[in-house]
Design a protein around this motif. Structure first.
Motif, PDB file in Angstrom:
ATOM      1  N   SER A  83       0.860  -1.179   0.000  1.00 47.59           N
ATOM      2  CA  SER A  83       0.000   0.000   0.000  1.00 47.59           C
ATOM      3  C   SER A  83       0.900   1.233   0.000  1.00 47.59           C
ATOM      4  O   SER A  83       1.743   1.394   0.884  1.00 47.59           O
ATOM      5  CB  SER A  83      -0.890  -0.012   1.242  1.00 47.59           C
ATOM      6  N   VAL A  84       0.745   2.079  -1.002  1.00 47.55           N
ATOM      7  CA  VAL A  84       1.611   3.256  -1.146  1.00 47.55           C
ATOM      8  C   VAL A  84       0.814   4.506  -0.781  1.00 47.55           C
ATOM      9  O   VAL A  84      -0.156   4.851  -1.456  1.00 47.55           O
ATOM     10  CB  VAL A  84       2.155   3.382  -2.581  1.00 47.55           C
ATOM     11  N   SER A  85       1.234   5.171   0.298  1.00 42.62           N
ATOM     12  CA  SER A  85       0.624   6.449   0.661  1.00 42.62           C
ATOM     13  C   SER A  85       1.597   7.600   0.466  1.00 42.62           C
ATOM     14  O   SER A  85       1.188   8.761   0.416  1.00 42.62           O
ATOM     15  CB  SER A  85       0.139   6.429   2.114  1.00 42.62           C
ATOM     16  N   GLY A  86       2.900   7.304   0.360  1.00 43.00           N
ATOM     17  CA  GLY A  86       3.890   8.338   0.077  1.00 43.00           C
ATOM     18  C   GLY A  86       3.728   8.857  -1.343  1.00 43.00           C
ATOM     19  O   GLY A  86       3.399   8.092  -2.261  1.00 43.00           O
ATOM     20  N   VAL A  87       3.964  10.146  -1.536  1.00 44.41           N
ATOM     21  CA  VAL A  87       3.743  10.776  -2.836  1.00 44.41           C
ATOM     22  C   VAL A  87       4.926  10.518  -3.760  1.00 44.41           C
ATOM     23  O   VAL A  87       6.082  10.691  -3.382  1.00 44.41           O
ATOM     24  CB  VAL A  87       3.540  12.290  -2.664  1.00 44.41           C
ATOM     25  N   TYR A  88       4.619  10.130  -4.997  1.00 37.83           N
ATOM     26  CA  TYR A  88       5.630  10.007  -6.055  1.00 37.83           C
ATOM     27  C   TYR A  88       5.298  10.991  -7.167  1.00 37.83           C
ATOM     28  O   TYR A  88       4.125  11.263  -7.437  1.00 37.83           O
ATOM     29  CB  TYR A  88       5.691   8.572  -6.594  1.00 37.83           C
ATOM     30  N   GLY A  89       6.340  11.510  -7.844  1.00 36.99           N
ATOM     31  CA  GLY A  89       6.116  12.561  -8.831  1.00 36.99           C
ATOM     32  C   GLY A  89       6.678  12.310 -10.212  1.00 36.99           C
ATOM     33  O   GLY A  89       6.428  13.084 -11.127  1.00 36.99           O
ATOM     34  N   GLY A  90       7.445  11.235 -10.406  1.00 31.85           N
ATOM     35  CA  GLY A  90       8.024  10.981 -11.723  1.00 31.85           C
ATOM     36  C   GLY A  90       7.081  10.208 -12.620  1.00 31.85           C
ATOM     37  O   GLY A  90       6.249   9.429 -12.161  1.00 31.85           O
ATOM     38  N   MET A  91       7.199  10.409 -13.932  1.00 29.66           N
ATOM     39  CA  MET A  91       6.290   9.767 -14.882  1.00 29.66           C
ATOM     40  C   MET A  91       6.822   8.431 -15.391  1.00 29.66           C
ATOM     41  O   MET A  91       6.051   7.550 -15.762  1.00 29.66           O
ATOM     42  CB  MET A  91       6.053  10.696 -16.074  1.00 29.66           C
ATOM     43  N   LEU A  92       8.138   8.263 -15.447  1.00 31.63           N
ATOM     44  CA  LEU A  92       8.709   7.057 -16.041  1.00 31.63           C
ATOM     45  C   LEU A  92       9.688   6.379 -15.099  1.00 31.63           C
ATOM     46  O   LEU A  92      10.771   5.967 -15.495  1.00 31.63           O
ATOM     47  CB  LEU A  92       9.407   7.401 -17.375  1.00 31.63           C
ATOM     48  N   ASP A  93       9.316   6.279 -13.840  1.00 33.50           N
ATOM     49  CA  ASP A  93      10.181   5.603 -12.875  1.00 33.50           C
ATOM     50  C   ASP A  93      10.243   4.113 -13.196  1.00 33.50           C
ATOM     51  O   ASP A  93       9.213   3.473 -13.428  1.00 33.50           O
ATOM     52  CB  ASP A  93       9.654   5.794 -11.458  1.00 33.50           C
TER      53      ASP A  93
ATOM     54  N   MET B  22      -2.674   2.186  -4.226  1.00 31.04           N
ATOM     55  CA  MET B  22      -2.108   3.496  -3.898  1.00 31.04           C
ATOM     56  C   MET B  22      -3.110   4.583  -4.221  1.00 31.04           C
ATOM     57  O   MET B  22      -4.174   4.318  -4.799  1.00 31.04           O
ATOM     58  CB  MET B  22      -0.829   3.724  -4.693  1.00 31.04           C
ATOM     59  N   GLY B  23      -2.765   5.809  -3.885  1.00 26.01           N
ATOM     60  CA  GLY B  23      -3.571   6.955  -4.272  1.00 26.01           C
ATOM     61  C   GLY B  23      -3.802   7.928  -3.137  1.00 26.01           C
ATOM     62  O   GLY B  23      -3.595   7.614  -1.964  1.00 26.01           O
ATOM     63  N   GLN B  24      -4.225   9.156  -3.518  1.00 20.93           N
ATOM     64  CA  GLN B  24      -4.599  10.146  -2.523  1.00 20.93           C
ATOM     65  C   GLN B  24      -5.771   9.614  -1.688  1.00 20.93           C
ATOM     66  O   GLN B  24      -6.639   8.904  -2.197  1.00 20.93           O
ATOM     67  CB  GLN B  24      -5.050  11.446  -3.213  1.00 20.93           C
ATOM     68  N   ALA B  25      -5.776   9.966  -0.439  1.00 19.63           N
ATOM     69  CA  ALA B  25      -6.858   9.501   0.441  1.00 19.63           C
ATOM     70  C   ALA B  25      -8.197  10.091   0.012  1.00 19.63           C
ATOM     71  O   ALA B  25      -8.292  11.271  -0.343  1.00 19.63           O
ATOM     72  CB  ALA B  25      -6.568   9.890   1.884  1.00 19.63           C
ATOM     73  N   ASN B  26      -9.215   9.268   0.048  1.00 19.07           N
ATOM     74  CA  ASN B  26     -10.583   9.698  -0.211  1.00 19.07           C
ATOM     75  C   ASN B  26     -11.212  10.038   1.141  1.00 19.07           C
ATOM     76  O   ASN B  26     -11.852   9.193   1.776  1.00 19.07           O
ATOM     77  CB  ASN B  26     -11.345   8.574  -0.917  1.00 19.07           C
ATOM     78  N   VAL B  27     -11.011  11.268   1.584  1.00 21.44           N
ATOM     79  CA  VAL B  27     -11.255  11.622   2.984  1.00 21.44           C
ATOM     80  C   VAL B  27     -12.661  11.249   3.439  1.00 21.44           C
ATOM     81  O   VAL B  27     -12.846  10.549   4.442  1.00 21.44           O
ATOM     82  CB  VAL B  27     -10.983  13.126   3.218  1.00 21.44           C
ATOM     83  N   HIS B  28     -13.679  11.694   2.717  1.00 23.07           N
ATOM     84  CA  HIS B  28     -15.044  11.474   3.179  1.00 23.07           C
ATOM     85  C   HIS B  28     -15.402   9.991   3.256  1.00 23.07           C
ATOM     86  O   HIS B  28     -16.281   9.608   4.038  1.00 23.07           O
ATOM     87  CB  HIS B  28     -16.033  12.217   2.283  1.00 23.07           C
ATOM     88  N   ARG B  29     -14.718   9.165   2.490  1.00 25.79           N
ATOM     89  CA  ARG B  29     -15.021   7.739   2.517  1.00 25.79           C
ATOM     90  C   ARG B  29     -14.770   7.134   3.889  1.00 25.79           C
ATOM     91  O   ARG B  29     -15.416   6.138   4.278  1.00 25.79           O
ATOM     92  CB  ARG B  29     -14.178   7.025   1.462  1.00 25.79           C
ATOM     93  N   TRP B  30     -13.838   7.712   4.647  1.00 22.67           N
ATOM     94  CA  TRP B  30     -13.420   7.094   5.905  1.00 22.67           C
ATOM     95  C   TRP B  30     -13.907   7.844   7.135  1.00 22.67           C
ATOM     96  O   TRP B  30     -13.628   7.419   8.262  1.00 22.67           O
ATOM     97  CB  TRP B  30     -11.890   6.988   5.933  1.00 22.67           C
ATOM     98  N   VAL B  31     -14.638   8.947   6.957  1.00 24.63           N
ATOM     99  CA  VAL B  31     -15.071   9.748   8.101  1.00 24.63           C
ATOM    100  C   VAL B  31     -15.953   8.939   9.053  1.00 24.63           C
ATOM    101  O   VAL B  31     -15.811   9.020  10.277  1.00 24.63           O
ATOM    102  CB  VAL B  31     -15.790  11.022   7.620  1.00 24.63           C
TER     103      VAL B  31
END
Length: 394
Positions: free
Chosen positions: A309-319, A335-344
């Motif tokens: 599970s990846v929560s750290g941000v990555y920024g490269g396109m061709l890693d 992975m992905g940005q948290a879906n805040v309201h989903r977990w409230v």
């Protein structure tokens, strides 16, 4: 009003800027009472400058009191105490109804092919003024703000903006089997909270890796088996030794693009910082510039058939990724940005009772006035004075 403003790489200042005003019928204005400093803010401080504009207001972890609302702001009223999720979502589109609020189709930044807009986070995500300020304009206020009760201090609720839902989603995505072993890479705020949540949700064992002594000690106070990266030449082999030779059932990468121990990528990131912004943007959009040490450890340390599970941000396109290993080990990757309201709905009951099962009341290591933001950024980036979580108070 006063706000934390980006002026360049490692150059943030507290400036006087115009007060925000209602721009759309579903806007609200809040008076900010607390705002967190996030590890993702350090990416703006250090690496993602090519996508910033001098004068951008930073911050995406605010809470406060509603001062003014537009006519279409739903049930929100002046005086309401609210936490503001870092992602801006409408609550009505297909993505929101699927629980993928970070991909909101109403606020997607299509110019850059990105998901939903974020507060205080570069042109890539809408260049929306952030919450490290005295006041904040909140778009999509008919849905976004989370009402919280009066009484407990801000520390009880402010982490609903980012830390808690991001850590909760990281654990959810990790799919730790009952009684299983979770490995957390990185003991910043998200890693620390993910470890606490995993233990609360009955993980059998939580291992964690970092190299900052204060972070390791902080995690051990919560019952985590924290391992010092500097004391072990081969952390993957160590994890296998500690798990009967198999590896961890699940791994959370809470580090992301600025991991230690990635020489070539460190050079690439440094090169980006030396280029004019247009050239730097082009390089980041078309090249692999992330330091992948944490992800490489995760791939090596997870057992066959396990989940990363990846929560750290990555920024490269061709890693470059070791696709053969991922396929051979039958690794699941989420992975992905948290879906805040989903977990409230999962998180609020843990915050509104008399107890404090996740230890949020004492989670912040520093409370500083907004005017000290430049020093706070430097402290957090340099990992000095035991800084793990910093809250700014306007």
């Amino acid at each position: 009003m006063k706000a934390v403003v980006w002026h360049g790489k490692r150059d943030v200042r507290v400036d006087e800027v115009p007060d925000p005003v209602l721009q759309q019928p579903n806007d609200a204005i809040i008076r900010v009472t607390s705002s967190g400093l996030c590890g993702s803010d350090l990416h703006l401080y250090e690496v993602l400058g090519p996508f910033m504009t001098e004068g951008d207001i930073l911050g995406h972890e605010p809470m406060g009191v509603v001062e003014e609302v537009g006519p279409e702001a739903g049930e929100l009223r002046p005086g309401d105490r609210v936490v503001i999720p870092f992602n801006i979502s409408c609550g009505r589109c297909l993505m929101c109804t699927l629980g993928l609020q970070s991909q909101c189709e109403t606020t997607q930044v299509r110019e850059y092919g990105k998901g939903g807009a974020l507060f205080g986070y570069t042109r890539l995500y809408g260049q929306v003024p952030g919450g490290q300020a005295e006041y904040l304009r909140v778009p999509q206020a008919q849905y976004g703000p989370i009402k919280v009760p009066e009484g407990p201090p801000d520390d009880r609720f402010v982490y609903l903006s980012d830390v808690l839902p991001t850590a909760w989603q990281a654990v959810e995505y990790a799919q730790v089997p009952p009684g299983g072993t979770l490995l957390v890479l990185g003991l910043g705020p998200i890693g620390q909270m993910a470890a606490r949540i995993a233990l609360h949700r009955d993980a059998g064992r939580v291992l964690a890796v970092d190299l900052v002594p204060e972070r390791l000690a902080y995690a051990r106070e919560s019952g985590v088996e924290a391992l010092d990266l500097k004391q072990h030449d081969d952390v993957v082999d160590l994890i296998r030794q500690l798990t009967g030779g198999r590896g961890a059932d699940s791994v959370i990468d809470a580090v992301g693009m600025e991991a230690h121990g990635s020489g070539p990528a460190k050079v690439a990131q440094s090169a980006v910082g030396l280029l004019p912004d247009p050239a730097a943007r082009k390089l980041m959009e078309t090249a692999g510039v992330d330091r992948l040490a944490a992800l490489e450890i995760a791939i090596g340390a997870v057992r066959r058939g396990g989940t990363i599970s990846v929560s750290g941000v990555y920024g490269g396109m061709l890693d470059p990724l070791p696709m053969m290993v991922l396929f051979d080990k039958q690794i699941q990757l989420r992975m992905g940005q948290a879906n805040v309201h989903r977990w409230v709905a999962d998180l609020l009951p843990l915050l509104t009772g008399d107890d404090d099962p996740l230890g949020v009341d004492g989670f912040a290591t520093h409370h500083l006035p907004l005017g000290d933001a430049p020093a706070a950024y430097e402290m957090f980036q340099q990992k000095t004075d035991g800084a793990i979580k910093i809250l700014l108070r306007p």
